[in-house]
Write a protein that holds these residues in place. Structure first.
Motif, short mmCIF file in Angstrom:
data_model
loop_
_atom_site.label_atom_id
_atom_site.label_comp_id
_atom_site.label_asym_id
_atom_site.label_seq_id
_atom_site.Cartn_x
_atom_site.Cartn_y
_atom_site.Cartn_z
N UNK A 35 0.85 -1.19 0.00
CA UNK A 35 0.00 0.00 0.00
C UNK A 35 0.88 1.23 0.00
N UNK A 37 0.65 5.24 1.33
CA UNK A 37 -0.11 6.22 2.11
C UNK A 37 0.49 7.59 1.85
N UNK A 41 -2.96 10.92 4.02
CA UNK A 41 -3.22 9.72 4.82
C UNK A 41 -4.10 8.68 4.14
N UNK A 42 -4.40 8.87 2.83
CA UNK A 42 -5.14 7.82 2.12
C UNK A 42 -4.23 6.62 1.91
N UNK A 43 -4.76 5.45 2.26
CA UNK A 43 -4.07 4.20 1.99
C UNK A 43 -4.60 3.64 0.67
N UNK A 56 -3.42 -8.61 -7.73
CA UNK A 56 -3.88 -7.23 -7.84
C UNK A 56 -2.72 -6.40 -8.34
N UNK A 58 -2.65 -2.55 -9.39
CA UNK A 58 -3.34 -1.29 -9.62
C UNK A 58 -2.58 -0.43 -10.62
N UNK A 90 3.39 0.75 3.00
CA UNK A 90 3.08 -0.29 3.98
C UNK A 90 2.94 -1.64 3.28
N UNK A 105 -6.29 -7.92 7.44
CA UNK A 105 -4.93 -7.64 7.01
C UNK A 105 -4.09 -7.17 8.20
N UNK A 107 -0.61 -5.26 9.14
CA UNK A 107 0.28 -4.32 8.49
C UNK A 107 1.65 -4.28 9.14
N UNK A 108 2.65 -3.99 8.33
CA UNK A 108 3.99 -3.73 8.82
C UNK A 108 4.07 -2.30 9.35
N UNK B 36 -9.82 -0.08 11.46
CA UNK B 36 -8.43 -0.17 11.90
C UNK B 36 -8.11 1.07 12.73
N UNK B 43 1.93 1.24 11.51
CA UNK B 43 0.98 0.68 10.55
C UNK B 43 -0.39 0.52 11.18
N UNK B 44 -1.43 0.44 10.35
CA UNK B 44 -2.79 0.22 10.88
C UNK B 44 -2.88 -1.08 11.65
N UNK B 100 -9.86 1.97 1.41
CA UNK B 100 -9.78 2.67 2.69
C UNK B 100 -10.33 4.08 2.59
N UNK B 101 -10.93 4.55 3.69
CA UNK B 101 -11.28 5.94 3.83
C UNK B 101 -10.07 6.73 4.30
N UNK B 102 -10.23 8.06 4.37
CA UNK B 102 -9.11 8.93 4.75
C UNK B 102 -8.86 8.92 6.25
#
Lengths: 116, 110
Positions: A35, A37, A41-43, A56, A58, A90, A105, A107-108, B36, B43-44, B100-102
């Protein structure tokens, strides 16, 4: 004992350079993700591999190339870095094969990339 | 196209002041909705998965609920350690992407 680990944690580099970020998970999961970010802050999903197979992909520049040597590792190589590549990257993993049920999921800690 | 909108962007609460975070979603058939928590520089971290309208899940001071169009994360009597960004995400039946949302940045003051 870290479940999903990434190296390096910080990466500062010049435009035009090539760099790699490594990710490893010790959870025995089948699926791994990258991912991005951004500053807002959008993932956003970039890539996903299930048992070393790309599932996947993208719309990201061809300069980004994931590689999965085995199902516990998913690395991200970036060629010809640009200013806009600066972000936090991430890695994540999940247990379930995507076609079956919803997956959680893990995350790291992220890799903070700054391109100067 | 699948979409997730979270509100408010930021929320400041006093310790003990209960409130709710909103996640509105548009998806072509819901496979799952996730909450999350993300602390600065990390990380989340997974909190909840909700699968169908009417479902509720609780963990300590947090309770997540789901309708056909939105999810709420209710925080009861928050403490300063609840300060973080809370992310909502959905996975639809078409494709395998998680959107994901912001996020909502929550600040809880002692």
């Amino acid at each position: 004992d870290t479940a999903v680990s990434q190296t390096p944690k910080y990466l500062v580099t010049q435009m035009g350079n090539d760099k790699s970020i490594k990710c490893e998970q010790n959870l025995g999961h089948d699926t791994m993700y990258w991912y991005k970010q951004d500053s807002k802050k959008f993932l956003k999903i970039m890539f996903s591999y299930n048992n070393k197979e790309l599932i996947i992909n993208e719309t990201v520049p061809n300069r980004f190339s994931p590689k999965s040597p085995d199902k516990a590792h998913l690395n991200l190589h970036i060629n010809s870095l640009e200013l806009g590549d600066s972000a936090v990257y991430f890695c994540a993993s999940s247990q379930e094969a995507l076609a079956i049920i919803q997956e959680t999921q893990y995350f790291g800690p992220g890799t903070r990339l700054l391109v100067l | 196209e699948d979409q997730v909108t979270q509100s408010p962007e930021a929320l400041r609460l006093q310790e003990g002041e209960s409130s709710s975070l909103n996640c509105s979603y548009t998806v072509s058939g819901l496979r799952g909705l996730f909450w999350y928590r993300q602390d600065p520089g990390k990380g989340p971290e997974f909190l909840f998965t909700l699968y169908s309208a009417g479902e509720e899940k609780e963990k300590e001071r947090l309770k997540a609920t789901l309708t056909k169009k939105e999810s709420f994360l209710h925080i009861t009597a928050p403490k300063p350690e609840d300060s973080a960004t809370y992310l909502c995400a959905v996975q639809g039946l078409q494709g395998f992407k998680t959107i994901f949302g912001a996020g909502t940045r929550l600040f809880v003051k002692a």
